[in-house]
Design an enzyme around this catalytic site. Structure first.
Site, short mmCIF file in Angstrom:
data_model
loop_
_atom_site.label_atom_id
_atom_site.label_comp_id
_atom_site.label_asym_id
_atom_site.label_seq_id
_atom_site.Cartn_x
_atom_site.Cartn_y
_atom_site.Cartn_z
N GLY A 181 0.82 -1.21 0.00
CA GLY A 181 0.00 0.00 0.00
C GLY A 181 0.85 1.24 0.00
O GLY A 181 0.48 2.27 0.58
N ALA A 182 2.00 1.18 -0.67
CA ALA A 182 2.97 2.28 -0.64
C ALA A 182 2.65 3.38 -1.63
O ALA A 182 3.37 4.38 -1.70
CB ALA A 182 4.38 1.74 -0.92
N TYR A 228 -15.17 -2.80 8.40
CA TYR A 228 -13.87 -2.18 8.65
C TYR A 228 -13.39 -2.48 10.07
O TYR A 228 -12.23 -2.85 10.29
CB TYR A 228 -13.98 -0.67 8.43
N LYS A 245 -9.95 -4.63 11.13
CA LYS A 245 -8.85 -4.05 11.90
C LYS A 245 -8.69 -4.73 13.26
O LYS A 245 -7.57 -4.85 13.78
CB LYS A 245 -9.06 -2.55 12.06
#
Length: 278
Positions: free
Chosen positions: A21-22, A165, A169
């Site tokens: 996810g860079a 979500y 997480k």
């Protein structure tokens, strides 16, 4: 790696790192900061063009970087990422940042479409599972290194209308805690990042299903959101200290403490607050 004042080594100095996810947000900030610390960075993202932009930013600050596409929901692609890292570095990576994720929300449990559940869990949770599954044995065999997993204050905040979500997480946090226990004494550390608002594009193009909630979310990010660069620096400093939990903002700390000390009153209050916001 250099000695730090807490004993041991500064793991993030001159480290060979892989960041998923860079292509934007926190992931891009991690890559840039690792480059500033003298490291070589593999910048992976499902959007290869954005990963390439991050490489340019890393090299502009004097770091060395390489870009590659990777869909973290695919075990095969994450395995290929680890193999690419070993080829480019000539060894196992020193630091792995499992950061790729998406934001979703706005509907109640029962109204949230099941395909949305699968999409969020495939990327946010299974992406991190794949990263740990592939990289943890390699780091354990090397006898050193660090894994950073980007979770969220949503892992323990449990806000209504954010179920998929929140669950993703919370799973990342439980995975990080379990992995840290399993790797204790091996020379490999684990750090779980749990921020609240961060000024990123995680909600870019995402509808939360309720205009009132969307406006409140935008205001919250604008008022309390921290730039990703500061979050990345704080997290990497925590990696140097061998710290498991990184809860970087005041509101995140308040949620963390409230949930731990007064779990039932906290949950009821969260529900009432959500209704007031709407």
């Amino acid at each position: 790696m250099r000695l730090n004042p807490f004993g041991g080594t500064r793991r993030t100095q001159h480290a060979d790192a892989v960041v998923t996810g860079a292509g934007s947000g926190i992931g891009r900030a991690f890559a840039i900061e690792l480059g500033r610390r003298g490291g070589r960075v593999i910048c992976s993202d499902i959007d290869a063009g954005r990963a390439r932009e991050t490489v340019e930013l890393v090299t502009a600050t004097g770091g060395k970087a390489f870009d590659t596409g990777c869909d973290v929901s695919s075990l095969e692609q994450v395995t290929a990422l680890a193999d690419t890292a070993e080829q480019w570095f000539g060894k196992t990576a020193d630091i792995v940042v499992n950061n790729a994720g998406i934001g979703r929300g706005g509907a109640l449990i029962g109204d949230t479409p099941l395909p949305e559940w699968h999409q969020v869990l495939d990327i946010n949770l299974w992406g991190v599972i794949h990263g740990c599954h592939v990289f943890a044995p390699r780091l354990r065999a090397a006898g050193h290194g660090s894994i950073v997993n980007t979770a969220s204050a949503a892992a323990f905040g449990s806000a209504p209308r954010m179920a998929a979500y929140n669950v993703s997480k919370a799973g990342v946090l439980a995975l990080s805690e379990t992995l840290a226990a399993e790797l204790a004494g091996t020379g490999v550390t684990v750090t779980a990042l749990c921020p609240t608002g961060v000024k990123t594009n995680i909600l870019e193009g995402v509808s939360l299903g309720d205009p009132g909630i969307e406006k409140w979310g935008e205001r919250l990010i604008r008022w309390t959101g921290r730039p990703p660069a500061g979050i990345a620096r704080a997290t990497l400093d925590a990696v140097d200290r061998g710290q498991l939990y990184v809860v970087p903002q005041l509101e995140a700390k308040l949620i963390w403490q409230s949930k731990r000390l007064l779990p039932e009153p906290y949950t009821r209050a969260a529900g009432l607050l959500e209704r007031l916001v709407r």
